[in-house]
Design an enzyme around this catalytic site. Structure first.
Site, PDB file in Angstrom:
ATOM      1  N   GLY A   1       0.853  -1.189   0.000  1.00  0.00           N
ATOM      2  CA  GLY A   1       0.000   0.000   0.000  1.00  0.00           C
ATOM      3  C   GLY A   1       0.885   1.233   0.000  1.00  0.00           C
ATOM      4  O   GLY A   1       0.757   2.104   0.854  1.00  0.00           O
ATOM      5  N   GLY A   2       1.778   1.295  -1.007  1.00  0.00           N
ATOM      6  CA  GLY A   2       2.774   2.359  -1.048  1.00  0.00           C
ATOM      7  C   GLY A   2       2.557   3.366  -2.160  1.00  0.00           C
ATOM      8  O   GLY A   2       3.431   4.186  -2.436  1.00  0.00           O
TER       9      GLY A   2
ATOM     10  N   SER B   1      -0.023   5.596  -2.363  1.00  0.00           N
ATOM     11  CA  SER B   1      -0.948   6.685  -2.002  1.00  0.00           C
ATOM     12  C   SER B   1      -0.746   7.046  -0.536  1.00  0.00           C
ATOM     13  O   SER B   1      -0.272   6.224   0.259  1.00  0.00           O
ATOM     14  CB  SER B   1      -2.394   6.200  -2.222  1.00  0.00           C
ATOM     15  OG  SER B   1      -3.326   7.198  -1.876  1.00  0.00           O
TER      16      SER B   1
ATOM     17  N   ILE C   1      -0.263   7.754   3.220  1.00  0.00           N
ATOM     18  CA  ILE C   1       0.777   7.469   4.217  1.00  0.00           C
ATOM     19  C   ILE C   1       1.839   6.525   3.651  1.00  0.00           C
ATOM     20  O   ILE C   1       3.041   6.722   3.878  1.00  0.00           O
ATOM     21  CB  ILE C   1       0.106   6.843   5.479  1.00  0.00           C
ATOM     22  CG1 ILE C   1      -0.773   7.887   6.184  1.00  0.00           C
ATOM     23  CG2 ILE C   1       1.153   6.265   6.425  1.00  0.00           C
ATOM     24  CD1 ILE C   1      -1.762   7.293   7.200  1.00  0.00           C
TER      25      ILE C   1
ATOM     26  N   SER D   1      -4.957   2.143  13.708  1.00  0.00           N
ATOM     27  CA  SER D   1      -5.792   3.349  13.676  1.00  0.00           C
ATOM     28  C   SER D   1      -6.286   3.652  15.080  1.00  0.00           C
ATOM     29  O   SER D   1      -6.564   2.719  15.850  1.00  0.00           O
ATOM     30  CB  SER D   1      -7.005   3.135  12.764  1.00  0.00           C
ATOM     31  OG  SER D   1      -7.905   4.224  12.875  1.00  0.00           O
TER      32      SER D   1
ATOM     33  N   TYR E   1     -14.543  -1.509  10.559  1.00  0.00           N
ATOM     34  CA  TYR E   1     -13.153  -1.034  10.445  1.00  0.00           C
ATOM     35  C   TYR E   1     -12.454  -1.136  11.798  1.00  0.00           C
ATOM     36  O   TYR E   1     -11.323  -1.621  11.897  1.00  0.00           O
ATOM     37  CB  TYR E   1     -13.173   0.410   9.951  1.00  0.00           C
ATOM     38  CG  TYR E   1     -11.835   1.082   9.804  1.00  0.00           C
ATOM     39  CD1 TYR E   1     -11.098   0.965   8.631  1.00  0.00           C
ATOM     40  CD2 TYR E   1     -11.298   1.872  10.828  1.00  0.00           C
ATOM     41  CE1 TYR E   1      -9.872   1.610   8.481  1.00  0.00           C
ATOM     42  CE2 TYR E   1     -10.083   2.513  10.688  1.00  0.00           C
ATOM     43  CZ  TYR E   1      -9.372   2.380   9.514  1.00  0.00           C
ATOM     44  OH  TYR E   1      -8.162   3.015   9.374  1.00  0.00           O
TER      45      TYR E   1
HETATM   46  N1  NAP Z   1      -6.143   8.736   6.641  1.00  0.00           N
HETATM   47  C1  NAP Z   1      -6.543   8.512   7.882  1.00  0.00           C
HETATM   48  O1  NAP Z   1      -7.197   9.371   8.507  1.00  0.00           O
HETATM   49  C2  NAP Z   1      -6.187   7.241   8.564  1.00  0.00           C
HETATM   50  C3  NAP Z   1      -6.395   7.148   9.947  1.00  0.00           C
HETATM   51  C4  NAP Z   1      -6.070   5.970  10.602  1.00  0.00           C
HETATM   52  C5  NAP Z   1      -5.554   4.899   9.888  1.00  0.00           C
HETATM   53  N2  NAP Z   1      -5.359   5.014   8.548  1.00  0.00           N
HETATM   54  C6  NAP Z   1      -4.798   3.849   7.846  1.00  0.00           C
HETATM   55  O2  NAP Z   1      -3.658   4.256   7.127  1.00  0.00           O
HETATM   56  C7  NAP Z   1      -3.428   3.347   6.042  1.00  0.00           C
HETATM   57  C8  NAP Z   1      -3.135   4.133   4.783  1.00  0.00           C
HETATM   58  O3  NAP Z   1      -4.286   4.887   4.446  1.00  0.00           O
HETATM   59  P1  NAP Z   1      -4.201   6.340   3.816  1.00  0.00           P
HETATM   60  O4  NAP Z   1      -4.919   7.243   4.722  1.00  0.00           O
HETATM   61  O5  NAP Z   1      -2.832   6.670   3.369  1.00  0.00           O
HETATM   62  O6  NAP Z   1      -5.199   6.125   2.570  1.00  0.00           O
HETATM   63  P2  NAP Z   1      -4.991   5.929   1.003  1.00  0.00           P
HETATM   64  O7  NAP Z   1      -4.322   7.110   0.449  1.00  0.00           O
HETATM   65  O8  NAP Z   1      -6.337   5.541   0.504  1.00  0.00           O
HETATM   66  O9  NAP Z   1      -3.992   4.691   0.906  1.00  0.00           O
HETATM   67  C9  NAP Z   1      -4.399   3.374   1.088  1.00  0.00           C
HETATM   68  C10 NAP Z   1      -3.327   2.487   0.509  1.00  0.00           C
HETATM   69  O10 NAP Z   1      -3.695   1.112   0.707  1.00  0.00           O
HETATM   70  C11 NAP Z   1      -3.687   0.478  -0.573  1.00  0.00           C
HETATM   71  N3  NAP Z   1      -4.660  -0.586  -0.591  1.00  0.00           N
HETATM   72  C12 NAP Z   1      -5.956  -0.537  -0.240  1.00  0.00           C
HETATM   73  N4  NAP Z   1      -6.523  -1.725  -0.427  1.00  0.00           N
HETATM   74  C13 NAP Z   1      -5.566  -2.542  -0.905  1.00  0.00           C
HETATM   75  C14 NAP Z   1      -5.541  -3.887  -1.310  1.00  0.00           C
HETATM   76  N5  NAP Z   1      -6.637  -4.661  -1.260  1.00  0.00           N
HETATM   77  N6  NAP Z   1      -4.362  -4.422  -1.739  1.00  0.00           N
HETATM   78  C15 NAP Z   1      -3.258  -3.645  -1.805  1.00  0.00           C
HETATM   79  N7  NAP Z   1      -3.226  -2.362  -1.470  1.00  0.00           N
HETATM   80  C16 NAP Z   1      -4.380  -1.814  -1.027  1.00  0.00           C
HETATM   81  C17 NAP Z   1      -4.007   1.560  -1.560  1.00  0.00           C
HETATM   82  O11 NAP Z   1      -3.649   1.170  -2.864  1.00  0.00           O
HETATM   83  P3  NAP Z   1      -4.704   1.426  -4.080  1.00  0.00           P
HETATM   84  O12 NAP Z   1      -4.950   2.903  -4.078  1.00  0.00           O
HETATM   85  O13 NAP Z   1      -3.982   0.951  -5.277  1.00  0.00           O
HETATM   86  O14 NAP Z   1      -5.922   0.625  -3.728  1.00  0.00           O
HETATM   87  C18 NAP Z   1      -3.164   2.689  -0.987  1.00  0.00           C
HETATM   88  O15 NAP Z   1      -1.829   2.540  -1.337  1.00  0.00           O
HETATM   89  C19 NAP Z   1      -4.666   2.458   5.970  1.00  0.00           C
HETATM   90  O16 NAP Z   1      -4.369   1.216   6.572  1.00  0.00           O
HETATM   91  C20 NAP Z   1      -5.689   3.214   6.798  1.00  0.00           C
HETATM   92  O17 NAP Z   1      -6.648   2.356   7.383  1.00  0.00           O
HETATM   93  C21 NAP Z   1      -5.665   6.152   7.875  1.00  0.00           C
END
Ligand code: NAP
Length: 250
Positions: free
Chosen positions: A13-14, A16, A18, A136, A149
């Site tokens: 998940g690299g 987009s 974080i 989270s 979630y």
């Molecule tokens: N943003 C927040 O407020 C927040 C808060 C707490 C925790 N988090 C956690 O932080 C992490 C990163 O999220 P983010 O906020 O940076 O959001 P994001 O920009 O949507 O990034 C999510 C990443 O996970 C990848 N991903 C999702 N489903 C996948 C799958 N089935 N297989 C492989 N890759 C997958 C995405 O790739 P694709 O785009 O190619 O699907 C993307 O690289 C997540 O685990 C999220 O739960 C986020």
């Protein structure tokens, strides 16, 4: 040079948010970075932005695709020094609206896929290896609509601690970062939410943060790099909140 000079770092998940910020940070400190995701366009743009990086399309919920990924890594590099398991999806549904399919689809990615990814990766890790998972604050709070979630991330937290205990004898550290509200594309990926609903959610989340703002992806990434580095050599099984005080200062 840097803290990750000569290290093979895999960011699941690299492409987009974080994960992308962390992948850039690892590379800037000398790592050879591989990153995964599902979207070919953002995988390509991430690879283009990170010197020497390699990208792979691999759905973390698809265990066969993940096995193929690790087989490729085993052939090419032979080893993983740092694994950042960051892939995750959001989504809100109150208790009355949860369906088994929705539950399974979130847990297949946010919990099951993440744990089996660690299982595969540690076969390629040796003494000094480091695993960081993204949790989270949602696992530790009671936000209406967040049952599915929260349960997945709470399960991942429990798994993280147990994996850390199991792997300590192999010299592999396992830790977690738990972000609070962070400004990433995730916010806009909640099914059924239009721009106004996203703004409302953002305001609600900011109101719960003592620092009075969203976090930035880089701020979370810096915590990830710390836990993955030798600076954290005596830290395993830890969960580091990166949330502007949202959890501990409530
Ligand atoms: N943003 C927040 O407020 C927040 C808060 C707490 C925790 N988090 C956690 O932080 C992490 C990163 O999220 P983010 O906020 O940076 O959001 P994001 O920009 O949507 O990034 C999510 C990443 O996970 C990848 N991903 C999702 N489903 C996948 C799958 N089935 N297989 C492989 N890759 C997958 C995405 O790739 P694709 O785009 O190619 O699907 C993307 O690289 C997540 O685990 C999220 O739960 C986020």
């Amino acid at each position: 040079m840097g803290r990750f000079a000569g290290k093979n770092v895999l960011v699941l998940g690299g492409n987009s948010g974080i994960g992308l910020a962390a992948a850039k940070g690892f590379a800037a400190e000398g790592a050879q970075v591989r990153l995964t995701g599902r979207d070919p366009a953002t995988i390509a743009s991430a690879v283009a932005a990170i010197p020497g990086a390699q990208g792979h399309r691999a759905d973390i919920a698809d265990l066969d695709a993940m096995a193929a990924l690790f087989a490729t890594i085993a052939e090419d590099d032979g080893a993983v020094d740092v694994l950042f398991v960051n892939a995750g999806i959001g989504g809100f549904a109150p208790l009355a609206e949860i369906t088994p399919d929705y539950w399974d689809s979130v847990h297949a990615i946010n919990l099951r896929g993440c744990v089996f990814a660690v299982q595969q990766a540690v076969r390629l890790m040796g003494q000094g290896g480091a695993v960081v998972l993204t949790g989270s604050i949602g696992a530790h709070t009671a936000l209406p609509g967040n049952i599915t979630y929260a349960a997945a991330k709470a399960g991942l937290h429990a798994a993280m601690k147990t994996m850390a205990r199991e792997l300590v004898g192999q010299g592999i550290r396992v830790n977690m970062v738990s972000p609070g509200p962070t400004e990433t594309p995730l916010l806009h990926r909640n099914p059924g939410m239009d721009a106004a609903a996203v703004d409302q959610l953002r305001s609600m989340m900011i109101a719960a943060v003592p620092m009075g703002r969203m976090g930035e992806a880089d701020e979370v990434a810096r915590a990830v790099l710390f836990l993955a580095s030798q600076e954290a050599s005596f830290i395993t099984g830890a969960n580091l909140f990166v949330d502007g005080g949202a959890l501990e200062l409530r």
